[in-house]
Design an enzyme around this catalytic site. Structure first.
Site, PDB file in Angstrom:
ATOM      1  N   TYR A  95      -5.040   4.238   0.580  1.00 17.19           N
ATOM      2  CA  TYR A  95      -6.049   3.306   0.054  1.00 17.19           C
ATOM      3  C   TYR A  95      -5.638   2.743  -1.309  1.00 17.19           C
ATOM      4  O   TYR A  95      -6.422   2.743  -2.257  1.00 17.19           O
ATOM      5  CB  TYR A  95      -7.441   3.960  -0.015  1.00 17.19           C
ATOM      6  CG  TYR A  95      -7.844   4.686   1.248  1.00 17.19           C
ATOM      7  CD1 TYR A  95      -7.677   4.074   2.496  1.00 17.19           C
ATOM      8  CD2 TYR A  95      -8.362   5.965   1.217  1.00 17.19           C
ATOM      9  CE1 TYR A  95      -8.033   4.733   3.668  1.00 17.19           C
ATOM     10  CE2 TYR A  95      -8.723   6.635   2.385  1.00 17.19           C
ATOM     11  CZ  TYR A  95      -8.555   6.012   3.609  1.00 17.19           C
ATOM     12  OH  TYR A  95      -8.893   6.665   4.767  1.00 17.19           O
ATOM     13  N   HIS A  96      -4.399   2.233  -1.355  1.00 15.90           N
ATOM     14  CA  HIS A  96      -3.884   1.636  -2.590  1.00 15.90           C
ATOM     15  C   HIS A  96      -3.425   0.188  -2.358  1.00 15.90           C
ATOM     16  O   HIS A  96      -2.295  -0.154  -2.695  1.00 15.90           O
ATOM     17  CB  HIS A  96      -2.706   2.457  -3.128  1.00 15.90           C
ATOM     18  CG  HIS A  96      -3.041   3.874  -3.462  1.00 15.90           C
ATOM     19  ND1 HIS A  96      -2.084   4.853  -3.641  1.00 15.90           N
ATOM     20  CD2 HIS A  96      -4.234   4.477  -3.680  1.00 15.90           C
ATOM     21  CE1 HIS A  96      -2.673   6.008  -3.938  1.00 15.90           C
ATOM     22  NE2 HIS A  96      -3.983   5.801  -3.957  1.00 15.90           N
ATOM     23  N   PRO A  97      -4.269  -0.673  -1.795  1.00 18.86           N
ATOM     24  CA  PRO A  97      -3.811  -2.052  -1.554  1.00 18.86           C
ATOM     25  C   PRO A  97      -3.621  -2.806  -2.863  1.00 18.86           C
ATOM     26  O   PRO A  97      -4.382  -2.621  -3.817  1.00 18.86           O
ATOM     27  CB  PRO A  97      -4.942  -2.658  -0.720  1.00 18.86           C
ATOM     28  CG  PRO A  97      -6.157  -1.887  -1.117  1.00 18.86           C
ATOM     29  CD  PRO A  97      -5.674  -0.484  -1.389  1.00 18.86           C
ATOM     30  N   ASP A 114       0.869  -1.179   0.000  1.00 16.91           N
ATOM     31  CA  ASP A 114       0.000   0.000   0.000  1.00 16.91           C
ATOM     32  C   ASP A 114       0.903   1.226   0.000  1.00 16.91           C
ATOM     33  O   ASP A 114       2.123   1.114   0.167  1.00 16.91           O
ATOM     34  CB  ASP A 114      -0.883  -0.013   1.266  1.00 16.91           C
ATOM     35  CG  ASP A 114      -1.988   1.043   1.275  1.00 16.91           C
ATOM     36  OD1 ASP A 114      -2.291   1.608   0.207  1.00 16.91           O
ATOM     37  OD2 ASP A 114      -2.544   1.298   2.362  1.00 16.91           O
TER      38      ASP A 114
END
Length: 554
Positions: free
Chosen positions: A469-471, A295
């Site tokens: 919020y970049h998994p 992330d």
């Protein structure tokens, strides 16, 4: 019994793109399974309302991390879209392709055929790019794809001050970070069109659903049905009933970096010992399922404004109502932008070949959940390192498909992460100290000028770092003989026939910037693999790399 040639689990960024492309020529039937409901309504469609849907259980799975050991045991929110359009319906609408070298790294690490020259034609195919009179690299951009990409009006003087300050600090300026030259300060791009959020649902799924060969059903996928080593369908729950949706050609999982590995494990694909702990029979022992979780973490560096020109003047019920009404009736005004209208990508030190720090600039001091800074007028930049070496995992908490999985990013677990984050803070302070900001810069709201030593900055990071919020990365794409790879370079799950995964979970390593663009690109490129088509012709475009990268930071 419901049946289709292709059954796609998840109507998110990649799933919508695949529904559109797989059904395009009318030869095959496509059925999309989505657990969430409609994306209609102003809270999703109005770009400026972006802080609302992300915090609503109606649209979000509501996941949280396990207590993060290196962030003081905090549990961080991990929103994922549970709605038509998936996370593209609740995200910040920022459009970043990623750097060319990110994709070259994919190719080098075993995802053969995913180098920049391979993926650039797919980015161009998906885009309908509008420069808005702000320059840009037309030759590098697509002009007739389904995904409209625009630029905000950039009327607030703070947007220009940010770019000028970067220039004064000695950094590059770029007219198009999604074109030849990512490195530098310039306009930010957004998936907004005619004043509306241009999600994957609006771009791809709605046009696809007008075709007779595309069906969308609302259901919870329980597991993939596998017979004799081949995926034949998906078992779903609809209301109180369970049923199997048959796939005569393939099942494609596009359920997010959190839910795709979860569904694989529930279906018997994953680390054998972990599956055994939950009483799940192992069909394919793939150690990498759920591992390699990555992330971007970020901090909000906030400055009080000396002039009352920030969006804070609209942070009251009356003003919000006026903006909402103007948007509702005319699709004009402040409601039409996500307000991220200037950006930067820089390198943290000499010897770093391409940018590893990103900036989103915002003319208000506010949190992602919509809570403003008490100080009133202010502005902020979101910043953080792009390529942390920390890795986490998604694991099963239970074999109940309705139970949330365990999510542990293991943020800041590498010593280098701390050094990188401190560097972000100090470089940002230097940018805000330039002459271009002199008319505006008041006191530093956070971290605050008294936070100077490494130990003080580390305390601030530990307490305030938030997920961007970049998994991604939990079903890694790689060579078939890589024991940690989950899918091969054509997105086929290794060890099971008729099953693919195509979404951000297959990223071998996180890309530089926001992930919505590359996730849609994965759906576009995977569609050609699924249909057995020749990939688009490779590009010969050469990205700009600083000629001084080996010995200069800027």
């Amino acid at each position: 019994m419901m049946q289709a040639d292709y059954v796609i689990v998840g109507a998110g960024s990649a799933g919508c793109a695949m529904a559109y492309r797989l059904s395009e020529d009318g030869r095959y039937s496509v059925l999309v399974i989505e657990h969430g409901g409609s994306d209609a309504g102003p809270l999703i469609q109005m770009p400026a309302a972006l802080s609302y849907p992300m915090n609503m259980s109606l649209y979000d799975w509501g996941y949280q991390t396990q207590p993060e050991p290196h962030l003081g045991g905090r549990r961080l929110a991990t929103p994922r879209g549970k709605v038509i359009g998936g996370s593209s319906s609740i995200n910040g609408m920022v459009y970043v392709r990623g750097h060319a070298r990110d994709f070259d790294h994919w190719d080098d690490s075993g995802a053969a055929g995913w180098a920049y020259r391979d993926v650039l034609p797919y980015f161009k195919r998906m885009e309908h790019w509008h420069s808005g009179g702000h320059g840009g690299d037309a030759d590098w951009r697509g002009t007739d794809g389904p995904l409209h990409v625009t630029r905000g009006p950039r009327t607030n003087p703070l947007f220009d001050a940010f770019v000028q300050a970067g220039k004064q600090a000695g950094y590059e300026v770029t007219s198009d970070y999604n074109g030849e030259k990512q490195e530098g300060f310039g306009p930010m791009e957004q998936t907004v069109w005619r004043g509306r959020r241009w999600s994957a649902a609006n771009a791809y799924l709605r046009p696809a659903l007008k075709r007779k060969n595309v069906t969308l059903i609302r259901a919870l996928a329980l597991r993939v049905v596998i017979k004799d080593g081949r995926a034949t369908g998906v078992k779903v729950a609809r209301g109180r009933q369970t049923e199997v949706i048959q796939a005569s050609r393939e099942v494609i999982i596009a359920a997010s970096a959190i839910n795709s590995p979860k569904l694989l494990m529930l279906s018997g694909i994953g680390p054998a010992q972990h599956l055994a702990e939950h009483g799940i029979a192992c069909i394919a022992d793939r150690a990498g399922v759920g591992q390699n979780l990555q992330d971007h973490l970020e901090l909000y560096i906030q400055i009080a404004s000396l002039l009352p020109i920030t969006l804070y003047k609209h942070w009251n019920l009356f003003s919000k109502a006026v903006i909402g009404a103007q948007w509702l009736f005319t699709k004009t005004g402040l409601g039409t932008s996500n307000q991220f209208e200037s950006a930067a990508f820089i390198r943290s030190k000499p010897g770093v070949e391409y940018p590893d720090i990103q900036y989103h600039f915002l003319p208000i001091a506010v949190r992602y959940d919509g809570k403003t800074a008490a100080e009133g007028h202010g502005f902020q930049t979101h910043t953080g390192p792009m390529r942390s070496s920390s890795r986490g995992a998604v694991t099963l908490a239970s074999n109940d498909p309705k139970a949330a999985p365990n999510i542990l990013f293991n943020y800041m677990s590498e010593p280098g992460d701390w050094e990188d984050f401190r560097k972000c803070i100090r470089l940002t302070r230097e940018i805000f100290a330039q002459n271009a900001f002199a008319p505006y810069v008041g006191k530093e709201i956070q971290p605050g000028v008294n936070m100077q030593s490494d130990a003080q900055l580390d305390d601030f990071i530990r307490e305030h770092a938030e997920s961007a919020y970049h998994p991604c990365g939990t079903c890694k794409m790689g060579a078939v003989d890589d024991p940690m790879a989950v899918v091969d370079p054509e997105c086929r799950v290794i060890g099971v026939a008729g099953l693919r995964v195509a979404d951000s979970s297959i990223f071998p390593r996180i890309t530089n910037g926001n992930l919505n663009g590359p996730s849609i690109m994965v759906g576009e490129k995977a569609s050609d693999h699924i249909l057995g088509r020749e990939p688009l012709p490779k590009s010969n475009a050469e990205p700009w790399i600083s000629p001084r990268w080996q010995d200069a930071q800027r």
